[in-house]
Design a protein around this motif. Structure first.
Motif, short mmCIF file in Angstrom:
data_model
loop_
_atom_site.label_atom_id
_atom_site.label_comp_id
_atom_site.label_asym_id
_atom_site.label_seq_id
_atom_site.Cartn_x
_atom_site.Cartn_y
_atom_site.Cartn_z
N THR B 149 68.24 64.45 2.79
CA THR B 149 67.85 65.16 4.05
C THR B 149 68.38 66.11 4.62
O THR B 149 69.31 65.20 5.42
CB THR B 149 66.17 64.43 4.16
OG1 THR B 149 65.86 65.20 5.89
CG2 THR B 149 67.60 63.10 5.26
N SER B 153 64.20 69.83 6.69
CA SER B 153 63.97 68.34 6.07
C SER B 153 63.55 66.84 7.14
O SER B 153 61.79 67.40 6.35
CB SER B 153 64.14 68.22 4.51
OG SER B 153 64.64 68.74 4.30
N GLN B 154 63.77 67.52 7.48
CA GLN B 154 63.46 65.69 8.50
C GLN B 154 62.40 66.14 8.96
O GLN B 154 61.60 65.23 9.50
CB GLN B 154 64.75 65.57 9.07
CG GLN B 154 64.49 63.55 9.58
CD GLN B 154 65.70 62.88 9.48
OE1 GLN B 154 65.81 61.92 10.43
NE2 GLN B 154 66.81 63.51 8.85
N ALA B 157 59.54 67.24 7.83
CA ALA B 157 59.05 65.41 7.47
C ALA B 157 58.00 64.65 8.66
O ALA B 157 56.63 64.54 8.99
CB ALA B 157 59.64 64.80 6.55
N ASN B 160 54.60 66.44 9.45
CA ASN B 160 53.94 65.97 8.35
C ASN B 160 53.02 64.80 8.41
O ASN B 160 52.15 64.56 8.63
CB ASN B 160 54.43 65.83 6.57
CG ASN B 160 54.51 67.89 6.20
OD1 ASN B 160 54.62 68.60 7.08
ND2 ASN B 160 54.93 67.96 4.88
N PRO B 377 65.07 56.92 -1.38
CA PRO B 377 64.26 57.63 -1.96
C PRO B 377 64.67 57.98 -3.63
O PRO B 377 65.86 57.93 -3.22
CB PRO B 377 64.07 59.07 -1.31
CG PRO B 377 65.20 58.66 -0.41
CD PRO B 377 65.29 57.71 -0.10
N ALA B 389 66.58 65.68 -2.81
CA ALA B 389 64.92 64.41 -2.45
C ALA B 389 64.25 65.43 -0.71
O ALA B 389 63.28 65.63 -1.59
CB ALA B 389 65.99 62.81 -1.93
N GLY B 390 64.93 65.18 0.06
CA GLY B 390 63.54 65.88 0.72
C GLY B 390 63.06 64.59 1.54
O GLY B 390 62.36 65.42 2.06
N VAL B 391 62.80 63.30 1.25
CA VAL B 391 62.21 62.83 1.93
C VAL B 391 62.41 61.32 2.76
O VAL B 391 63.56 60.91 2.56
CB VAL B 391 60.88 62.53 0.96
CG1 VAL B 391 60.21 63.19 -0.65
CG2 VAL B 391 61.99 61.42 0.18
N TRP B 408 57.04 57.56 2.07
CA TRP B 408 58.31 58.98 1.57
C TRP B 408 57.42 59.67 1.68
O TRP B 408 57.11 60.82 1.18
CB TRP B 408 59.06 58.69 0.47
CG TRP B 408 60.08 57.37 -0.50
CD1 TRP B 408 59.83 56.96 -1.07
CD2 TRP B 408 60.94 57.14 0.48
NE1 TRP B 408 60.95 55.81 -0.83
CE2 TRP B 408 60.86 56.53 -0.35
CE3 TRP B 408 61.33 58.15 1.84
CZ2 TRP B 408 63.06 55.45 0.33
CZ3 TRP B 408 62.84 57.50 1.62
CH2 TRP B 408 63.29 56.18 1.46
N ALA B 410 57.66 63.88 2.82
CA ALA B 410 58.11 64.63 2.28
C ALA B 410 57.85 65.98 3.30
O ALA B 410 57.39 66.09 3.92
CB ALA B 410 57.48 65.74 0.96
N ARG B 413 58.52 71.77 1.51
CA ARG B 413 59.82 72.22 0.67
C ARG B 413 59.39 73.44 0.91
O ARG B 413 60.39 74.12 0.72
CB ARG B 413 59.51 71.63 -0.21
CG ARG B 413 59.42 70.39 -0.43
CD ARG B 413 60.99 70.05 -0.51
NE ARG B 413 62.16 70.02 -1.55
CZ ARG B 413 62.89 69.79 -1.51
NH1 ARG B 413 63.66 69.46 -0.04
NH2 ARG B 413 63.49 69.91 -2.82
#
Lengths: 355, 442
Positions: B149, B153-154, B157, B160, B377, B389-391, B408, B410, B413
């Protein structure tokens, strides 16, 4: 017996005023230069050139800058790393924003920018002295690093504020190999060191030292304090700025503002204290000591000896030994390594008949 | 007497020489570790490198190496200093029979300093969860792997996750998120993506800077109390984290509404804050705890034989330690993958290991076989995507330990990827790099 000046007569003023009045010193100096320019690039491997010699040279230059200010002009400063940062970021921006900018000119301009900033932060020196001035220059340290992070223009809007140095190219020759980068660094450092040596021997240096020794007396004999002090700040910052540019271009390749933090300023200060305050040679010796000793200890403590120690202990031990050595060294010779060398030279001249 | 002493010495030297050359022939894969165990980041460094070394020790002890190739390593102390890091890089570069296989400095500064050198020397540079975000575009940065990650991405996430807690991304509209960040390049890394997400979802971001080191945050929390954000994202580091938690408690901001980035989510961040940390949630790409077969194996095969690297054994299973195990797993799996192409049971060059990283696939079945299911992950790296991965997973501190509170999660993306590609393209243009054509790579 070899180091004897008997029979060397100086018949002209030029001969009397040269940097190395003793012939053996001259021969030694040129031999040393020849060694570093001709032999080292051939025999040293990449690790030595890139990881040991280049940083040592660059830090010598920064220490030289601080030594001019602190050692010769007597103005204590804690902002050397910030002036290095100004040099690095200014050079980067000159290279980036002006098409066809020659590298050496960009370095000089970067140094001049650092000099300008140095003058600005040197202004308080007209009213305050010693530790108070050190704290005022500390402001430079915090302000400049903050400004470089705060305004993304300086780092060309890179997301993490890191600049990536462009390729060094002089007259169509690209400096990409460690050998060429080393020679470039060495050439610049040699020229600037010689310039510094001559500066401190001339009227400029005499004025600085007069201000350092007693500013009131200096003023009474007609030295303009403001000009002299600011001049010292400008020259010192110029040296630091050039060192910063070299740090970015020939050593790391990429630098972030945090790389030029207070720690680095302190390190440069330690270099001149250990090497010898008010000595050109001392700057080089001090830089070598501070750069090389931790690496040397690290290699030892992580080789055969280190296997026997618990993990992490070697790293702590490294710091402890390093600190202890500095203290020991300063107790034994408070005037630094340059003074040790001077004593050795005096002893050699008298040997074998000391009196 | 003197003679025999000399003789022993010579014999010893000869024996040592034979042994070392014998070892080189006996298939070893060298891994250089630019670690830091002193200085301000020592808590992270000692934990992560300890876990990593223990995992490599486990592979050597339990499996006899990777297909018979023993792992060897050497540490080099960087003190988190860029200049020292470069020195370590140069020093470790040519060690071992095939040179250094991988360089993982665990420092964004050192990452940047060696970014261009690794391409010249053909050594993969792996930066898990830190470093240069746009290096995730493998077409421009073939030698750099910001695995699992990136900061972008983090951040995405985390948004999210907040959305899921609120019951959907549409509920974010009109919300206010405070971003309490460490005022450095690292802290500012979060800005661009948060601004984009705010524009997309219609929430506002209030950025509040904390000057290094961050042990004084009264005014920042006063500002938070006045503006009343719905959530505070803690983008902190070191002493800044426990201080933020303590000051939040004093200000009366609920810790349940505070979400940390992975540099804010270790025991070292919550334990010093005491009760004030209870309820705090943090993102991470690995979980804490010893209840995983891989950690149990380490305890049995490594600590059981008294070969463990951690001085404080109670830290085994902590967030940083387990992250080190993740470093170990990924490195070992990349070497294993590369061995399948370039010959099993042979030490590989950095260039070959790079191929292993680029073609790394760790799915859940593999994770289960490794005893690390749910521990980290799944990962699928490709020529284009060096993130893989990016999760992240979210863990909540209950006052004594971290508990997993999410699956996990994400990030966005598409948005992150477009930002990465844009930034990488700008870099390629600045540097005159022609991006690789991934469709032509085998």
């Amino acid at each position: 017996m070899l180091y004897r000046e008997a029979g060397q007569f100086k018949t002209t003023y030029q001969e009397d005023a040269q940097i190395f009045p003793i012939r053996q010193d001259r021969i030694g100096f040129f031999a040393l230069l020849a060694f570093f320019f001709l032999v080292v690039p051939v025999v040293a491997d990449q690790y030595w050139l890139q990881a040991i010699l280049i940083p040592t040279l660059i830090f010598s230059l920064a220490a030289l800058g601080l030594n001019i200010l602190t050692g010769y002009a007597g103005q204590l400063s804690l902002g050397s790393a910030a002036f290095m940062a100004v040099g690095a970021f200014a050079t980067y921006n000159f290279m980036l924003r002006i098409d066809g900018m020659p590298f050496l000119l960009a370095v000089v301009l970067g140094g001049l920018c650092a000099a300008a900033v140095g003058i600005l932060f040197g202004l308080p020196s007209l009213r305050i002295k010693g530790f108070y001035l050190a704290v005022a220059t500390l402001a430079a340290q915090f302000f400049i690093v903050w400004a470089l992070v705060k305004f993304p223009w300086f780092s060309n809007y890179s997301s993490s504020g890191v600049i990536t140095a462009q390729e060094v190219n002089i007259l169509g020759y690209a400096f990409t190999t460690p050998e060429s980068k080393y020679l470039l660094t060495l050439a610049i450092v040699t020229v600037l060191a010689l310039a510094a040596k001559n500066m401190v021997r001339s009227t400029t240096g005499r004025k600085w030292m007069a201000v350092r020794d007693m500013d009131v007396a200096a003023e009474v004999i007609g030295i303009r304090l403001m000009r002299t002090k600011l001049q010292a700040f400008a020259v010192s910052s110029f040296y630091c700025g050039v060192a910063g540019a070299l740090y970015a271009y020939t050593y790391l390749g990429t630098v972030e503002p945090e790389g030029f933090n207070l720690d680095l300023s302190f390190k440069i200060l330690f270099m001149i204290i250990i090497g010898g305050v008010g000595s050109i040679l001392g700057s080089f010796l001090g830089a070598a000591f501070i750069v090389l000793l931790p690496i040397f200890l690290n290699v030892i403590l992580h080789s055969a000896v280190g296997e026997a120690l618990p993990p992490g202990f070697g790293s702590s031990l490294e710091l402890m030994i390093f600190g202890a050595l500095i203290i020991f060294f300063l107790i034994v010779e408070p005037h630094g390594m340059a003074r040790l060398w001077q004593i050795a030279k005096e002893k050699l001249r008298l040997w074998p008949f000391p009196h | 007497m003197k003679f025999s002493f000399r003789k022993t010495l010579v014999a010893g030297a000869v024996a040592a020489g034979l042994l070392t050359t014998g070892y080189a022939a006996a298939q070893e894969q060298f891994i250089g570790l630019p670690s830091y165990r002193v200085g301000p980041y020592a808590a992270g460094g000692s934990g992560i490198y300890g876990g990593w070394i223990d995992y490599m020790q486990l592979i050597n002890q339990r499996d006899g190496g990777i297909n018979g190739v023993k792992l060897t390593w050497e540490e080099c102390e960087t003190e988190y200093n860029n200049a020292r890091g470069v020195e370590c890089y140069e020093r470790l570069k040519n060690k071992g029979a095939t040179g250094n296989s991988v360089f993982q400095p665990l420092s964004t500064g050192i990452t940047y300093s060696v970014l261009e050198k690794v391409a010249e020397d053909k050594i993969p540079l792996v930066t898990m969860g830190y470093g240069r975000t746009d290096a995730a575009d493998g077409r421009v940065f073939p030698w750099v792997f910001p695995l699992i990650t990136t900061y972008w991405s983090q951040a995405s996430a985390i948004v999210n996750y907040i959305a899921s807690k609120e019951g959907g991304a549409d509920k974010l509209k009109g919300k206010k998120i405070g971003l309490l960040y460490h005022d450095s390049a690292y802290g500012k890394e979060s800005h661009a993506i948060m601004d984009k997400l705010a524009a997309k979802h219609g929430f506002t971001v209030e950025k509040i800077a904390v000057a290094h080191p961050g042990n004084e945050q009264q005014s920042q929390w006063l500002q938070i109390r006045q503006s009343r954000p719905d959530y505070v994202v803690l983008w902190g580091w070191g002493v800044m984290n426990p201080t933020a938690l303590r000051t939040a408690a004093r200000t009366g901001f609920p810790r349940e509404k505070m979400i940390g980035v992975w540099w804010s989510g270790a025991e070292e961040d919550t334990v010093p804050a005491g009760d004030a940390a209870k309820g705090f949630t943090a993102a991470g790409f690995n979980v804490a705890g010893t209840n995983y077969p891989v950690i149990k194996d380490i305890q049995q095969h490594v600590y059981g034989k008294n070969l463990g690297n951690m001085q404080d054994k109670s830290r085994v299973g902590s967030v940083y330690y387990n992250r080190g195990v993740v470093h170990g797993i990924i490195t070992v799996e990349a070497i294993r993958t590369a061995q399948e192409k370039f010959g099993k049971g042979k030490p590989l060059t950095g260039e070959q290991v790079r191929w292993g990283f680029e073609n790394l696939k760790i799915d859940n079945a593999r994770l289960k076989a490794l005893g690390a299911e749910g521990f980290m992950p799944e990962l699928k790296v490709s020529c284009e995507d060096h993130e893989g991965a990016g999760v992240v997973k979210f863990q909540q501190w209950d006052g004594a330990k971290w508990n997993v509170v999410s699956d996990w999660v994400a990030g966005d993306r598409e948005l992150v990827r477009s930002m990465i590609e844009e930034s990488a393209a700008a870099y390629a243009k600045e540097k005159g790099i022609t991006p690789r054509d991934c469709s032509k790579e085998s």
